[in-house]
Every structure is written in C-alpha cells, then in structure tokens.
Write a protein that holds these residues in place. Structure first.
Motif, PDB file in Angstrom:
ATOM      1  N   GLY A  17       0.819  -1.220   0.000  1.00  0.00           N
ATOM      2  CA  GLY A  17       0.000   0.000   0.000  1.00  0.00           C
ATOM      3  C   GLY A  17       0.847   1.262   0.000  1.00  0.00           C
ATOM      4  O   GLY A  17       0.585   2.203  -0.752  1.00  0.00           O
ATOM      5  N   TYR A  20       2.549   1.563  -3.313  1.00  0.00           N
ATOM      6  CA  TYR A  20       1.580   1.930  -4.343  1.00  0.00           C
ATOM      7  C   TYR A  20       1.290   3.429  -4.329  1.00  0.00           C
ATOM      8  O   TYR A  20       1.215   4.070  -5.374  1.00  0.00           O
ATOM      9  CB  TYR A  20       0.294   1.130  -4.138  1.00  0.00           C
ATOM     10  N   LEU A  21       1.172   3.997  -3.114  1.00  0.00           N
ATOM     11  CA  LEU A  21       0.941   5.447  -3.022  1.00  0.00           C
ATOM     12  C   LEU A  21       2.125   6.235  -3.566  1.00  0.00           C
ATOM     13  O   LEU A  21       1.939   7.249  -4.261  1.00  0.00           O
ATOM     14  CB  LEU A  21       0.640   5.839  -1.579  1.00  0.00           C
ATOM     15  N   LEU A  24       1.966   5.994  -7.320  1.00  0.00           N
ATOM     16  CA  LEU A  24       0.966   6.908  -7.881  1.00  0.00           C
ATOM     17  C   LEU A  24       1.478   8.344  -7.901  1.00  0.00           C
ATOM     18  O   LEU A  24       1.266   9.079  -8.860  1.00  0.00           O
ATOM     19  CB  LEU A  24      -0.337   6.824  -7.082  1.00  0.00           C
ATOM     20  N   TRP A  25       2.165   8.742  -6.832  1.00  0.00           N
ATOM     21  CA  TRP A  25       2.695  10.099  -6.746  1.00  0.00           C
ATOM     22  C   TRP A  25       3.747  10.346  -7.823  1.00  0.00           C
ATOM     23  O   TRP A  25       3.677  11.343  -8.556  1.00  0.00           O
ATOM     24  CB  TRP A  25       3.260  10.320  -5.343  1.00  0.00           C
ATOM     25  N   ARG A  30       0.207  12.070  -9.092  1.00  0.00           N
ATOM     26  CA  ARG A  30      -0.758  12.362  -8.028  1.00  0.00           C
ATOM     27  C   ARG A  30      -0.148  13.397  -7.088  1.00  0.00           C
ATOM     28  O   ARG A  30       1.046  13.652  -7.099  1.00  0.00           O
ATOM     29  CB  ARG A  30      -1.117  11.085  -7.280  1.00  0.00           C
ATOM     30  N   TYR A  34       0.186  11.995  -1.478  1.00  0.00           N
ATOM     31  CA  TYR A  34       0.233  10.549  -1.742  1.00  0.00           C
ATOM     32  C   TYR A  34       1.619  10.003  -1.368  1.00  0.00           C
ATOM     33  O   TYR A  34       1.745   8.950  -0.745  1.00  0.00           O
ATOM     34  CB  TYR A  34      -0.012  10.253  -3.225  1.00  0.00           C
ATOM     35  N   GLY A  38       2.397   7.562   1.654  1.00  0.00           N
ATOM     36  CA  GLY A  38       3.059   6.312   1.291  1.00  0.00           C
ATOM     37  C   GLY A  38       4.350   6.109   2.079  1.00  0.00           C
ATOM     38  O   GLY A  38       4.622   5.011   2.557  1.00  0.00           O
TER      39      GLY A  38
END
Length: 108
Positions: A17, A20-21, A24-25, A30, A34, A38
């Motif tokens: 998790g 993943y954040l 994404l950033w 993102r 994020y 993360g």
C-alpha cells in the motif's frame, strides 16, 4: 501461528500500500500527499515485522517474502485488474511451501 500470519499480512499490506501510493505520486502525477502518506506507511511496514516472535531476522524476512508474493498477486488482481494466470498461482504455491518449511521445519 495465527499471530505470525496476521503480522506478515499486515506488513505486506503496509509495504504494498505504501509503495503503491509512492508509485501513484511519482509515476502517475498524483499530489505530494500521496508520496508523504506512502512514506509514512512504508515506515510502519519496517516496524511491523519486528513484532514477530521468530528470533532470526533473516529467516523471518525470507518467510515474509513468500507472503508478500501472495499479497502482491492478490493486489494486482484486485487493484490493477491484472488477472493472475496459472503460472502466477504455481509460483505463489511454491513460495507458500517454502515459507512453511522455513518457519516450521524441526530444527536442532
């Protein structure tokens, strides 16, 4: 045994998790929060395995690696919508056998 698997699953979810954040950033533009969230979750991931009762760091983390592989396949299926194929499941099964041997084999 239940506590060990719970901690492995919790650590895996935190690692995946948090990663993943950050993904994404950095990869999908993102917002910065994020990445910050993360990073915080990844720090928690580093703490969770220390709660295990197993005395050996290397063995504990090696066994956790098998659980991580299982969780990563499930994450990819549920979040990224990439359906695992037969070889993914065979690989997961091999890893889980390895985890079982590493953690519960009789030792002298």
């Amino acid at each position: 045994m239940v506590n060990a698997f719970f901690l492995f699953i919790l650590a895996g979810l935190a690692e995946i998790g948090g990663g993943y954040l950050v993904w994404l950033w950095l990869r999908e533009a993102r917002p910065l929060w994020y990445g910050i969230l993360g990073g915080i979750i990844l720090v928690l991931y580093g703490i969770i395995p220390t709660l295990q009762k197993f005395p050996n760091f290397g063995r504990t983390y090696a066994a956790y690696g098998g659980i991580f592989i299982f969780l990563a396949v499930i994450w990819g299926w549920g979040i990224d919508k990439k359906i695992p194929d037969t070889y993914d499941w065979i690989g997961v099964a091999v890893c889980m056998v390895g985890v079982s041997i590493m953690l519960w084999a009789p030792r002298h």
